[in-house]
Design a protein around this motif. Structure first.
Motif, mmCIF file in Angstrom:
data_model
loop_
_atom_site.group_PDB
_atom_site.id
_atom_site.type_symbol
_atom_site.label_atom_id
_atom_site.label_comp_id
_atom_site.label_asym_id
_atom_site.label_seq_id
_atom_site.Cartn_x
_atom_site.Cartn_y
_atom_site.Cartn_z
ATOM 1 N N UNK A 177 -7.399 12.156 0.433
ATOM 2 C CA UNK A 177 -6.063 11.766 0.873
ATOM 3 C C UNK A 177 -5.381 10.939 -0.217
ATOM 4 N N UNK A 178 -4.083 11.177 -0.379
ATOM 5 C CA UNK A 178 -3.321 10.475 -1.409
ATOM 6 C C UNK A 178 -2.579 9.299 -0.779
ATOM 7 N N UNK A 179 -2.880 8.075 -1.185
ATOM 8 C CA UNK A 179 -2.155 6.925 -0.624
ATOM 9 C C UNK A 179 -0.707 6.905 -1.112
ATOM 10 N N UNK A 180 0.209 6.565 -0.204
ATOM 11 C CA UNK A 180 1.628 6.522 -0.572
ATOM 12 C C UNK A 180 2.227 5.122 -0.403
ATOM 13 N N UNK A 181 1.600 4.281 0.400
ATOM 14 C CA UNK A 181 2.152 2.946 0.631
ATOM 15 C C UNK A 181 1.194 2.096 1.435
ATOM 16 N N UNK A 182 1.639 0.878 1.707
ATOM 17 C CA UNK A 182 0.818 -0.054 2.485
ATOM 18 C C UNK A 182 1.593 -0.498 3.709
ATOM 19 N N UNK A 183 0.829 -0.840 4.725
ATOM 20 C CA UNK A 183 1.409 -1.337 5.969
ATOM 21 C C UNK A 183 0.826 -2.721 6.224
ATOM 22 N N UNK A 184 1.730 -3.692 6.497
ATOM 23 C CA UNK A 184 1.273 -5.053 6.783
ATOM 24 C C UNK A 184 0.694 -5.118 8.195
ATOM 25 N N UNK A 242 -2.290 3.499 3.269
ATOM 26 C CA UNK A 242 -2.215 4.701 4.117
ATOM 27 C C UNK A 242 -1.679 5.881 3.318
ATOM 28 N N UNK A 243 -1.962 7.081 3.859
ATOM 29 C CA UNK A 243 -1.385 8.286 3.257
ATOM 30 C C UNK A 243 -0.149 8.700 4.043
ATOM 31 N N UNK A 244 0.403 9.869 3.719
ATOM 32 C CA UNK A 244 1.653 10.296 4.348
ATOM 33 C C UNK A 244 1.501 10.568 5.832
ATOM 34 N N UNK A 245 0.294 10.807 6.307
ATOM 35 C CA UNK A 245 0.063 11.037 7.729
ATOM 36 C C UNK A 245 -0.243 9.747 8.480
ATOM 37 N N UNK A 246 -0.284 8.627 7.773
ATOM 38 C CA UNK A 246 -0.588 7.352 8.416
ATOM 39 C C UNK A 246 -2.069 7.056 8.529
ATOM 40 N N UNK A 272 4.343 2.160 13.063
ATOM 41 C CA UNK A 272 3.799 3.466 13.431
ATOM 42 C C UNK A 272 3.658 3.633 14.936
ATOM 43 N N UNK A 273 3.353 2.539 15.628
ATOM 44 C CA UNK A 273 3.142 2.632 17.071
ATOM 45 C C UNK A 273 4.445 2.960 17.802
ATOM 46 N N UNK A 274 5.574 2.541 17.259
ATOM 47 C CA UNK A 274 6.859 2.748 17.938
ATOM 48 C C UNK A 274 7.529 4.053 17.529
ATOM 49 N N UNK A 275 7.435 4.416 16.272
ATOM 50 C CA UNK A 275 8.129 5.625 15.810
ATOM 51 C C UNK A 275 7.330 6.290 14.690
ATOM 52 N N UNK A 276 6.452 7.189 15.099
ATOM 53 C CA UNK A 276 5.644 7.889 14.102
ATOM 54 C C UNK A 276 6.490 8.857 13.291
ATOM 55 N N UNK A 277 7.537 9.427 13.895
ATOM 56 C CA UNK A 277 8.414 10.331 13.151
ATOM 57 C C UNK A 277 9.121 9.608 12.015
ATOM 58 N N UNK A 278 9.619 8.402 12.290
ATOM 59 C CA UNK A 278 10.288 7.620 11.245
ATOM 60 C C UNK A 278 9.295 7.236 10.154
ATOM 61 N N UNK A 279 8.056 6.913 10.560
ATOM 62 C CA UNK A 279 7.037 6.563 9.565
ATOM 63 C C UNK A 279 6.758 7.754 8.653
ATOM 64 N N UNK A 280 6.572 8.926 9.233
ATOM 65 C CA UNK A 280 6.285 10.113 8.432
ATOM 66 C C UNK A 280 7.464 10.462 7.521
ATOM 67 N N UNK A 281 8.694 10.226 7.994
ATOM 68 C CA UNK A 281 9.860 10.499 7.165
ATOM 69 C C UNK A 281 9.865 9.602 5.937
ATOM 70 N N UNK A 282 9.584 8.316 6.118
ATOM 71 C CA UNK A 282 9.537 7.385 4.982
ATOM 72 C C UNK A 282 8.420 7.766 4.012
ATOM 73 N N UNK A 283 7.240 8.113 4.553
ATOM 74 C CA UNK A 283 6.121 8.507 3.701
ATOM 75 C C UNK A 283 6.425 9.806 2.960
ATOM 76 N N UNK A 284 7.106 10.739 3.620
ATOM 77 C CA UNK A 284 7.451 12.010 2.975
ATOM 78 C C UNK A 284 8.425 11.788 1.828
#
Length: 296
Positions: free
Chosen positions: A171-178, A186-190, A210-222
């Protein structure tokens, strides 16, 4: 007339009635003349033999004609039979060899790992050692690899005579979550790749819950995955409320970029670069449309 005269007359008449036939000459063949025994009509046995000979000759002729007209089809049939026989023999030999210890797994190689330990994976898969290649348990391999969340995909390859190759895509990491107590890489799929107490360098913070809006999270990661690497290295944080309003900030500045969705990443990056060169003091750029950029 005297008796002597009568005898002479009788002799003369006998000579006229029964003429002598010279030797070597046959009797004249008149319509009423009798035939000799050797000139008689063929016997029934000879006629039957002649008929049988004629039938045999006709059958020989018919067989020869059939062979002449079917020579091509017989050649094709022979070629097909030879070909099918060869294929069957090769398949049988391959089957016999494949299911014998001659072609069995005696070595396992794991390739493509970075964060994962290749030796640890090889040890986990050691149960396949000694197994003929056609009998390698793909389900067992999958069960082992699901224990490693860092594996995004894999491919199993047989390398006869003895090596089983496992190609891993991590998996390719794209960012971090506090999170409480630190950060999650995390990777693009969380999927969590790593947990640390301090923020990992060179990765932006994804501010979407991620718990509130997984679609928004995936959009940012994408968006992070779609943008060029040199621009991604300048992103300090990124967030979104929907898939179409991704926004991020840049490192060491108060610049905010309204990016939009994940499409046309390269074009948007070039447009943003041109806008920042044209107006270096601006702090807000809108590149949601790759054809038209807006400053301010």
């Amino acid at each position: 007339m005297s008796a002597r005269g009568d005898d002479e007359a009788t002799q003369d008449l006998s000579a006229l009635r029964a003429p002598t036939i010279p030797a070597g000459l046959s009797e004249p063949r008149g319509t009423d003349a009798p035939r000799r025994e050797d000139q008689a009509a063929p016997a029934p046995e000879r006629a039957a033999q002649t008929a049988r000979d004629a039938r045999r000759e006709r059958k020989r002729f018919e067989r020869a004609e059939v062979r002449r007209f079917t020579v091509r089809s017989r050649r094709r049939r022979r070629a097909w039979l030879i070909g099918l026989g060869s294929v069957a023999v090769v398949a049988l030999l391959a089957l016999i060899v494949s299911y014998t210890p001659i072609l069995s797994v005696r070595k396992i190689e794991v390739r493509g790992t970075d964060r994962l330990s290749a030796s640890a994976l090889e040890h986990k898969l050691s149960g396949e050692l000694g197994t003929p290649f056609p009998l390698v348990d793909q389900s067992a391999i999958k069960a082992v690899l699901t224990e490693f969340p860092l594996i995004e995909s894999y491919r199993v390859e047989s390398s006869p005579p003895s090596t089983l190759i496992l190609r891993i895509v991590e998996r390719t990491p794209v960012g971090v979550v506090a999170v409480d107590g630190g950060f999650e890489l995390v990777d693009a799929a969380g999927v969590v790749i790593e947990r640390t107490g301090e923020k990992p360098a060179d990765y932006p913070v994804i501010t979407v819950d991620r718990a509130k809006s997984m679609d928004a999270f995936r959009a940012a990661a994408a968006v992070l995955r779609a943008m060029p690497e040199d621009l991604r290295a300048k992103v300090s944080s990124i967030g979104a409320t929907t898939r179409d309003d991704v926004t991020f900030g840049l490192v060491d500045s108060e610049t905010v970029v309204l990016w939009g969705d994940a499409s046309d990443g390269v074009v948007k990056a070039k447009l943003l670069e041109a806008l920042m060169r044209a107006q270096p003091d601006a702090q807000r750029f809108n590149v949601t449309s790759p054809e038209i950029g807006v400053v301010g």
